[in-house]
Design an enzyme around this catalytic site. Structure first.
Site, short mmCIF file in Angstrom:
data_model
loop_
_atom_site.label_atom_id
_atom_site.label_comp_id
_atom_site.label_asym_id
_atom_site.label_seq_id
_atom_site.Cartn_x
_atom_site.Cartn_y
_atom_site.Cartn_z
N GLY A 28 37.35 46.26 50.59
CA GLY A 28 36.69 46.98 49.48
C GLY A 28 36.41 46.05 48.31
O GLY A 28 35.37 46.12 47.66
N LYS A 29 37.37 45.15 48.03
CA LYS A 29 37.19 44.21 46.92
C LYS A 29 36.12 43.16 47.24
O LYS A 29 35.43 42.65 46.37
CB LYS A 29 38.54 43.53 46.64
CG LYS A 29 38.60 42.82 45.32
CD LYS A 29 39.94 42.18 45.12
CE LYS A 29 39.82 40.75 45.40
NZ LYS A 29 40.71 39.90 45.83
N ASP A 30 35.99 42.88 48.53
CA ASP A 30 35.08 41.85 48.98
C ASP A 30 33.62 42.33 48.99
O ASP A 30 32.71 41.57 48.68
CB ASP A 30 35.52 41.44 50.41
CG ASP A 30 34.66 40.35 51.01
OD1 ASP A 30 34.29 39.44 50.27
OD2 ASP A 30 34.36 40.43 52.21
#
Length: 640
Positions: free
Chosen positions: A274-276
């Site tokens: 998700g952060k990527d």
């Protein structure tokens, strides 16, 4: 109780004869020897003595790392503990005492099977790079080259050669850095402790079969009697895409197939993906990866258990349990499922007996329902639309988070991320490496910081651009999106969760943080993000066919309305506290006077409030900040 089976009587006689030699007893109540005419008590007194010794040995090991209690006087694994209990159970049933057997004894057998000797099994988790460091140290020590520089094929060939061989690879004289020593020491501890103390060995940032084989080899080298099952964890977007091929290569290795006995577990990470790439693309990639992984396992005739590394928050894969399970792709659960439950979610889901029971019911019901009424598979045209939107969503997300030159500066100013990193309130260090930008920041503080300011950027960023792209391309796509929302559980759950996040968000609060904490030249950037927030919200409502947020969930809507005034007060308090921490010369307006009782009590404010003496900030600021952080997190619950 003297009636018993021959099997139990023989065992009781053996123990009785042996116990005559051992006269030391550790209990006031039971200092007399149990007579042989009470065979069950003879058996159970031996269980009690061994349990006592097992506990004492653990105490000695914790205190000094050494214990004189020998192995044969203790239980080293749960099977030894269950054996005498099962013997009593069989004997009672054989003699017609079913009522007694199915009473406390059966309850106790179930407790022992569930909790073992260690209460919970501990998973071990380590990054694949750290194993590569150890292997590199070993190959250099053996003089066969540098493992780190070898190709994947060469690594596999060498690992398999060693796994099939018998020779020890290294002794105590292996030259080790601190990092290498830490990894090797962990394996030595695995060898020392009872095997039922441990669950899986999870390899984070796994990319190739050699990552798994390296751990298998290290377990053998450090003499782990019952090797832990090895679970690769695929996190980043590119790793998820490559995961099915990596698993197929791993299953092609005959040695490994023989080792796993037809069962494999694979962990998929929601936080880092998700952060990527943002929530939209990560969610879709996780869905596709699971479908492909199941196909690979089926082709090799292996039962695959998916281990979902979900956080408690939506940005980290969280959300209501039942919905989350039912929105998984068809055939991916098959009656077995592992899920991480962490942080504040443990208390919310398991903090009290009735909550715990209800949580387990939800998991069981959803897992059964998924198997009996599998969700529908998406139509080909829905897949094509999702693929197209995911590309746009990832581009939009990365263009702001990774490519906008001043984004990191804005993020650090507009949120309490820096202060969070300094205060020890997380479950792990906030960064993987001390320097660096968003890449090195762990997913938890990344999400936590945006949740505190009620802006939730990592959750919604990318959705707006994706919807806008397909609607501008062809307005008929709106109908397709509505059809997906109404008929496809995965898409519906994704949209509903983001809608809930919007209901908890408030760009006005984010604007207050900007005004107080962000330098003037970055204000236009903040305004641009807030305009994006509003546009995404409108597009989302259009797709869901709703006029207002949460119109399908009036209970949640009402509960958020009640919470809002409290959370807003905490937000204002936090924004001003951050301002005073970062700018000691700033003086806020004096607030309303304290109540009459406090003024007349003659006590100094410092006495009324026990301040943290170790804080590096002015008195009271750190305590206030922690209180506001906890309060906002409690009010936001699974959002972020």
């Amino acid at each position: 109780m003297w009636r018993c089976s021959d099997e139990l009587r023989i065992k009781a006689d053996q123990l009785h004869r042996a116990s005559k030699k051992d006269t030391t007893k550790h209990y006031i109540e039971f200092w007399k020897q149990v007579p042989p005419s009470e065979p069950y008590r003879v058996i159970l007194s031996d269980v009690r003595d061994k349990l006592y010794n097992t506990r004492e040995r653990s105490r000695h090991l914790l205190a000094s790392g050494f214990s004189e209690i020998p192995d044969d006087a203790i239980f080293t694994d749960v099977e030894q503990f269950l054996e005498p209990l099962e013997l009593c159970y069989r004997s009672l049933c054989a003699c017609g005492d079913h009522t007694i057997a199915d009473g406390n004894l059966l309850d106790f057998l179930r407790q022992v099977s569930t909790f073992g000797l260690s209460l919970v099994r501990l998973d071990i988790r380590q990054e694949s790079e750290r194993h590569t460091d150890v292997m590199d140290a070993i190959t250099k020590y053996l003089g066969v080259g540098s493992y780190r520089e070898w190709s994947e094929e060469k690594r596999q060939e060498w690992l398999l050669f060693e796994l099939n061989g018998k020779r020890p690879l290294f002794g105590p004289d292996l030259p080790k850095t601190n990092e290498v020593a830490e990894v090797v020491d962990t394996f030595h501890v695995l060898a020392e402790l009872p095997s039922d103390s441990f669950g899986a060995y999870v390899i984070s940032m796994a990319t190739a079969p050699s990552d798994v084989l390296a751990v298998e080899l290290l377990q053998r080298e450090c003499h782990v009697k019952k090797p832990l099952r090895v679970v690769p964890l695929f996190e980043k977007l590119a790793d998820l895409e490559a995961a099915p091929a990596a698993l197929a290569r791993l299953f092609s290795v005959e040695w490994y197939r023989n080792r796993i006995n037809g069962k494999q577990e694979v962990m998929i990470g929601y936080s880092d993906s998700g952060k990527d790439a943002g929530r939209f693309s990560a969610g879709w990639q996780l869905y596709k990866a699971q479908e492909e992984l199941i196909k690979v396992a089926k082709a090799f005739g292996i039962k695959l258990t998916m281990f979902h590394g979900r956080g408690g928050t939506v940005g980290r894969g969280g959300g209501p349990t039942h919905l989350a399970i039912l929105s998984q792709p068809p055939e991916t659960i098959h009656g077995s499922l592992r899920v991480t439950v962490q942080g504040e979610v443990i208390e919310q889901s398991f903090g009290e007996e009735h909550l715990c029971f209800r949580t387990l019911q939800r998991f069981t019901a959803a897992t059964l329902e998924h198997g009996m009424h599998p969700p529908i598979a998406p139509k080909p045209e829905w897949r094509a639309l999702m693929d197209e939107m995911a590309v746009v969503a990832t581009e939009e997300y990365r263009s702001i988070v990774f490519q906008e030159p001043r984004f990191v500066e804005y993020f650090r100013l507009a949120t309490p991320e820096l202060e969070y990193g300094r205060m020890n309130i997380g479950s792990r260090p906030s960064k993987r490496k001390p320097s660096g930008g968003i890449e090195s920041l762990r997913a938890i503080p990344w999400i936590f910081a945006w949740t505190q300011t009620r802006f939730h950027l990592p959750v919604w960023l990318g959705f707006g651009a994706a919807f806008k792209h397909v609607l501008q391309k062809d307005i008929r796509n709106l109908q397709a999106l509505k059809e997906m929302y109404n008929e496809w559980p995965f898409f519906r759950v994704t949209i509903d969760l983001v809608e809930m996040v919007f209901a908890k968000g408030d760009p006005g609060i984010a604007a207050l943080y900007d005004k107080l904490l962000v330098s003037d030249d970055l204000w236009p950037f903040g305004e641009r993000l807030r305009a994006n927030y509003e546009e995404t919200k409108q597009l989302l409502l259009q797709v869901a066919g709703h006029k207002d947020l949460l119109e399908g969930d009036p209970y949640l809507r009402q509960s958020l309305r009640l919470r809002d005034s409290y959370i807003t007060t905490l937000n204002v308090c936090q924004a001003y506290t951050l301002k005073r921490i970062r700018d000691p010369s700033f003086h806020s307006q004096p607030g309303p006077h304290l109540s009459k009782e406090i003024m007349e009590s003659g006590k100094l404010a410092a006495e009324l409030l026990k301040l943290n003496p170790t804080s590096e900030y002015a008195p009271g600021l750190e305590d206030t900040l922690i209180l506001t952080m906890k309060g906002i997190a409690a009010g936001m619950q699974n959002t972020g």
